[in-house]
Scaffold this active site. Structure first.
Site, PDB file in Angstrom:
ATOM      1  N   ARG A 187       0.828  -1.226   0.000  1.00  0.00           N
ATOM      2  CA  ARG A 187       0.000   0.000   0.000  1.00  0.00           C
ATOM      3  C   ARG A 187       0.856   1.267   0.000  1.00  0.00           C
ATOM      4  O   ARG A 187       0.464   2.299   0.550  1.00  0.00           O
ATOM      5  CB  ARG A 187      -0.966   0.032   1.181  1.00  0.00           C
ATOM      6  N   LYS A 306       0.678  -8.999  13.762  1.00  0.00           N
ATOM      7  CA  LYS A 306      -0.582  -9.304  13.078  1.00  0.00           C
ATOM      8  C   LYS A 306      -0.697 -10.817  13.105  1.00  0.00           C
ATOM      9  O   LYS A 306       0.080 -11.510  12.450  1.00  0.00           O
ATOM     10  CB  LYS A 306      -0.533  -8.785  11.637  1.00  0.00           C
ATOM     11  N   GLU A 310      -6.097 -12.475   7.997  1.00  0.00           N
ATOM     12  CA  GLU A 310      -5.796 -12.528   6.564  1.00  0.00           C
ATOM     13  C   GLU A 310      -4.677 -13.526   6.247  1.00  0.00           C
ATOM     14  O   GLU A 310      -3.752 -13.229   5.497  1.00  0.00           O
ATOM     15  CB  GLU A 310      -5.432 -11.137   6.044  1.00  0.00           C
ATOM     16  N   ARG A 355     -18.685  -8.675   9.093  1.00  0.00           N
ATOM     17  CA  ARG A 355     -17.257  -8.439   9.337  1.00  0.00           C
ATOM     18  C   ARG A 355     -17.029  -7.303  10.342  1.00  0.00           C
ATOM     19  O   ARG A 355     -16.091  -7.345  11.134  1.00  0.00           O
ATOM     20  CB  ARG A 355     -16.567  -8.134   8.003  1.00  0.00           C
ATOM     21  N   LYS A 379      -7.819  -0.425  14.256  1.00  0.00           N
ATOM     22  CA  LYS A 379      -7.992   0.575  13.191  1.00  0.00           C
ATOM     23  C   LYS A 379      -9.101   1.549  13.571  1.00  0.00           C
ATOM     24  O   LYS A 379     -10.008   1.200  14.330  1.00  0.00           O
ATOM     25  CB  LYS A 379      -8.334  -0.111  11.872  1.00  0.00           C
ATOM     26  N   ASP A 384     -12.130  -1.054   7.251  1.00  0.00           N
ATOM     27  CA  ASP A 384     -10.741  -0.977   6.795  1.00  0.00           C
ATOM     28  C   ASP A 384     -10.382   0.371   6.174  1.00  0.00           C
ATOM     29  O   ASP A 384     -10.372   0.481   4.939  1.00  0.00           O
ATOM     30  CB  ASP A 384     -10.486  -2.091   5.763  1.00  0.00           C
ATOM     31  N   GLU A 406      -4.939   2.984  15.321  1.00  0.00           N
ATOM     32  CA  GLU A 406      -4.195   2.799  14.072  1.00  0.00           C
ATOM     33  C   GLU A 406      -4.891   3.598  12.981  1.00  0.00           C
ATOM     34  O   GLU A 406      -6.003   3.269  12.570  1.00  0.00           O
ATOM     35  CB  GLU A 406      -4.122   1.315  13.696  1.00  0.00           C
ATOM     36  N   GLU A 412      -4.557   4.185   0.856  1.00  0.00           N
ATOM     37  CA  GLU A 412      -4.975   2.957   0.165  1.00  0.00           C
ATOM     38  C   GLU A 412      -6.366   3.100  -0.447  1.00  0.00           C
ATOM     39  O   GLU A 412      -6.603   2.660  -1.567  1.00  0.00           O
ATOM     40  CB  GLU A 412      -4.955   1.792   1.171  1.00  0.00           C
ATOM     41  N   HIS A 540     -16.280   0.374   1.076  1.00  0.00           N
ATOM     42  CA  HIS A 540     -15.612  -0.787   0.490  1.00  0.00           C
ATOM     43  C   HIS A 540     -16.151  -1.181  -0.886  1.00  0.00           C
ATOM     44  O   HIS A 540     -16.323  -2.370  -1.179  1.00  0.00           O
ATOM     45  CB  HIS A 540     -15.686  -1.997   1.437  1.00  0.00           C
ATOM     46  N   TRP A 562     -14.873 -10.102   1.005  1.00  0.00           N
ATOM     47  CA  TRP A 562     -13.895  -9.417   0.161  1.00  0.00           C
ATOM     48  C   TRP A 562     -14.596  -8.763  -1.037  1.00  0.00           C
ATOM     49  O   TRP A 562     -13.979  -8.063  -1.814  1.00  0.00           O
ATOM     50  CB  TRP A 562     -12.802 -10.398  -0.315  1.00  0.00           C
TER      51      TRP A 562
HETATM   52  C1  BDP Z   1      -5.716  -3.836   4.533  1.00  0.00           C
HETATM   53  C2  BDP Z   1      -4.736  -3.897   3.419  1.00  0.00           C
HETATM   54  C3  BDP Z   1      -3.747  -5.005   3.539  1.00  0.00           C
HETATM   55  C4  BDP Z   1      -3.168  -5.039   4.945  1.00  0.00           C
HETATM   56  C5  BDP Z   1      -4.278  -5.159   5.935  1.00  0.00           C
HETATM   57  C6  BDP Z   1      -3.806  -5.014   7.367  1.00  0.00           C
HETATM   58  O1  BDP Z   1      -5.461  -4.037   2.216  1.00  0.00           O
HETATM   59  O2  BDP Z   1      -2.761  -4.805   2.562  1.00  0.00           O
HETATM   60  O3  BDP Z   1      -2.290  -6.093   5.085  1.00  0.00           O
HETATM   61  O4  BDP Z   1      -5.199  -4.117   5.773  1.00  0.00           O
HETATM   62  O5  BDP Z   1      -4.021  -3.942   7.924  1.00  0.00           O
HETATM   63  O6  BDP Z   1      -6.105  -2.491   4.596  1.00  0.00           O
HETATM   64  O7  BDP Z   1      -3.254  -5.937   7.925  1.00  0.00           O
END
Ligand code: BDP
Length: 724
Positions: A187, A306, A310, A355, A379, A384, A406, A412, A540, A562
């Site tokens: 990003r 993390k 994901e 989500r 976050k 996101d 965060e 992004e 999104h 997604w």
């Molecule tokens: C999303 C991004 C991804 C990050 C993820 C994160 O698309 O690239 O790895 O968050 O925060 O916003 O871990």
């Protein structure tokens, strides 16, 4: 011959001036341009006639160097430093314990309010002479005070009777770099990573020093060098040696280094068969690894993790939970004074609840179970980093565990580094939001700075927008987002307007005719991007993977959450995500006052309408228009706002250099084209459900929906690389 010589001279002059103009961008808000106003030059020259600056640590000499660089540039004459207090000393810069007793006594009251990183800047009379004093409890406070004095001068502030006491309100003010070891930046839209791993540890790029200066000037005191999608190799001796070299540079500017820790590192680089946090060998491996790091970097900050998010490994791979994982690392770091920053960005393919609810549901039961050097990093919103989200319901709900904010500084989901979007406006909206968790006034800012629940550690993190582009951030105005993040991490109660003004004055000009319209443009820019991308609570709906441009139609990805269709849920009946009691009931995660408010579309602020409600196309908005017309008009308004930005910038031309003018102009043209693309693609797509005409005043799309859908961007920047 003579003509040729003249020609060569002219060409050389032109190219050098173009080159130096480019280099101006590199200097960020630390340009220290010559002060044009005569009286100010006189006033400041009197203050800095003779500077008493005792010798000391690297931090102190860095502060002194900054003055030695800046003052001659701003005032047009050299500065005189002395390591001894003299009768002529006009500016005294010294830690509190080195001040003469009379001054110590004078400032006792102020110092009662100054914390370890804070400072005072005061005019006073000493030995029958008017002097100015910068003092602090620590050397780092002196560095911050020095940068502030220079900043005040850059802004042409009145310093004759200055009386300033300031301390950071948040303890850890950190950048998170999503930088990979191959120098790609997840990003990242401003080139490659600053960290030149191949040339480290021997080669210390001037960039590292200038990066540290810029951060220190706004009070950033921590940096996570590596991507949250971590590579375990950074924990091997070969890389730790390089990390150590960077830490040695940053230490002189009060910046602590953190690393991301890949949960499966004990297996990948340690030869163990498991990474189970309850396994004794695994625990020992982390203890040893941590000790190894502290041997090299005694002030190492800790790990950012993390886990089980994901596809990243984590304690759940071994039937354990987040507490087991975080506490294992916390124990390894504890005796060295380090922290674990454990991210709560989790949502699972095995969980079919909304989500937006998942992180809260997963983490709330753990509140109070984490060790005291664990901070949970959340976050700003529950999905996101969208152009607009309501604040994450975990703020204020998690009470025992310190919670870190965060923010994402890299854009992004906000047009990459091509769109002029002033993010402190977004940050401010989140920090000022009232969680009502301890009654009215329980703002997110109070949660973050630890004052609401008396938490022990406070952290604000920003996902960096910095790369090796000459101007660091891709868009010159994106420098303001780095600057603004730092200022808000220092003081989350500052206004975004004040910050915009500071940045403009230090970066471009002090001329009111420039400041006032351009500041207005910056403050409006965030609403513009919301309007042309995600109005009225939509979110999104970006094209997938790279998140460049619109993709509301995407519905073919392996995980439902997604796909943009999951988020807007447009159909013949209407549009929006029902998160009320009749839907996913995500509203129940907010305090009762907000829960009630968000459950009813009539009391939900319209900016969050479609975040919480699925509403019919003819639902009536507060302005009496139908929802369909309202959406269409918002998209148009966003485009109109970009047009206004272009007009404002045209008028700003006389106040900036040609180069500065041109680069922003060109970028605004891209922004305009892309704003129209967003408007047209989204409206055509949503129109296929609403079956209603575009209202008057909304321009007709220039392409068909099919054409917009066919656009593919396999090489868009910042795409997630394949991890490991
Ligand atoms: C999303 C991004 C991804 C990050 C993820 C994160 O698309 O690239 O790895 O968050 O925060 O916003 O871990």
């Amino acid at each position: 011959m003579k003509q040729l010589k003249t020609l060569i001279l002219i060409v050389t002059l032109i190219t050098t001036s173009a080159k130096s103009q480019h280099l101006e961008d590199y200097k960020l808000w630390l340009k220290y341009s010559k002060i044009e106003s005569g009286p100010k030059v006189q006033e400041y020259s009197n203050i800095v006639t003779k500077i008493y600056f005792p010798a000391g640590t690297d931090v102190l000499s860095n502060a002194k160097n900054e003055l030695a660089t800046a003052l001659p540039q701003m005032l047009g004459k050299p500065v005189v430093f002395s390591e001894h207090m003299e009768t002529e000393s006009s500016l005294i810069i010294a830690p509190y314990d080195q001040l003469p007793n009379t001054l110590k006594k004078q400032f006792e009251k102020e110092f009662a309010k100054v914390n370890d990183e804070g400072f005072i800047i005061k005019s006073t009379v000493f030995n029958n002479k008017n002097i100015t004093v910068i003092s602090a409890r620590t050397d780092i406070g002196i560095l911050y005070g020095t940068f502030r004095l220079l900043n005040l001068m850059q802004m042409n502030e009145n310093l004759e009777e200055v009386s300033l006491t300031d301390s950071p309100k948040i303890e850890v003010r950190m950048l998170n770099h999503w930088d990979n070891l191959d120098r790609s930046v997840e990003r990242g839209y401003a080139g490659f990573s600053l960290w030149n791993w191949q040339k480290l540890p021997e080669y210390i790029d001037q960039r590292y020093i200038d990066y540290a200066r810029a951060n220190a000037s706004i009070g950033i005191n921590a940096t996570v060098l590596t991507n949250v999608n971590a590579n375990a190799l950074v924990l091997t001796p070969m890389y730790l040696e390089k990390v150590e070299a960077l830490a040695n540079v940053f230490r002189g500017y009060g910046i602590q280094v953190y690393l991301t820790a890949r949960f499966s590192a004990p297996m990948e680089i340690g030869g163990l068969e498991t990474a189970d946090p309850l396994n004794v060998e695994v625990q020992q491996w982390w203890n040893d690894k941590t000790a190894e790091i502290y041997k090299r970097i005694p002030d190492f900050g800790g790990f950012l993790v993390k886990a089980n998010s994901e596809g990243q490994p984590g304690p759940q791979n071994y039937g354990r939970n987040h507490v087991d994982g975080a506490n294992m690392m916390a124990k390894a770091l504890k005796s060295h004074g380090g922290n674990v920053i454990w991210r709560a960005f989790v949502y699972s393919e095995h969980d079919d609840t909304d989500r937006a609810k998942q992180a809260y549901s997963e983490f709330l039961p753990y509140d109070g179970n984490f060790d005291d050097n664990v901070v949970v990093q959340v976050k700003n919103g529950a999905i996101d980093f969208q152009p607009r989200e309501p604040f994450h319901p975990m703020f204020g709900a998690l009470k025992e565990t310190p919670i870190a904010m965060e923010f994402q500084i890299t854009q992004e989901y906000l047009g990459f580094s091509t769109h002029l979007v002033y993010l402190p406006k977004l940050f401010e909206e989140v920090l000022d939001a009232d969680t009502y968790q301890k009654g009215p006034g329980s703002t997110v800012a109070k949660v973050i700075d630890g004052s609401l629940y008396n938490n022990t550690i406070s952290v604000m993190a920003g996902v960096s927008n910095i790369g090796n582009d000459l101007n660091w951030t891709g868009h010159p105005f994106a420098q303001a987002n780095w600057y603004g993040f730092g200022r808000l991490a220092w003081d989350p109660y500052l206004s975004s307007e004040k910050i915009a003004e500071e940045w403009l004055r230090a970066t471009y000009s002090n001329d009111e005719n420039f400041i006032s319209p351009v500041k207005k443009m910056m403050l409006m820019s965030r609403e513009a991007v919301v309007n042309y991308m995600n109005p009225l609570g939509l979110h999104h709906i970006f094209d997938t993977g790279h998140h460049y441009g619109p993709g509301p139609w995407v519905d073919n990805l392996s995980r439902p959450d997604w796909n943009p269709v999951y988020y807007h849920k447009a159909d013949e009946k209407g549009i929006g995500f029902d998160r009320t009691t009749s839907g996913s009931n995500a509203t129940e995660q907010y305090a009762p006052f907000l829960e009630k408010k968000f459950n009813d579309p009539k009391t939900t602020p319209e900016k969050y309408l479609l975040w919480f409600h699925h509403l019919p196309w003819d639902y009536q908005l507060k302005n009496g228009k139908t929802l369909w017309n309202g959406i269409a008009e918002k998209y148009q308004e966003g485009v109109d706002q970009v047009n206004d930005m272009i007009t404002t910038w045209e008028k700003a031309k006389p106040y900036v250099t040609n180069h500065e003018y041109e680069e922003v102009s060109m970028l605004l043209q891209i922004q305009l084209r892309e704003a129209k693309w967003w408007r047209d693609a989204c409206l055509l797509y949503f129109q296929s459900f609403s079956k209603r005409p575009l209202p008057n005043g909304v321009e007709k799309p220039s392409k068909t929906l099919k054409e917009y859908k066919s656009l593919k961007f396999p090489f868009a920047p910042g795409i997630r690389p394949r991890w490991n």
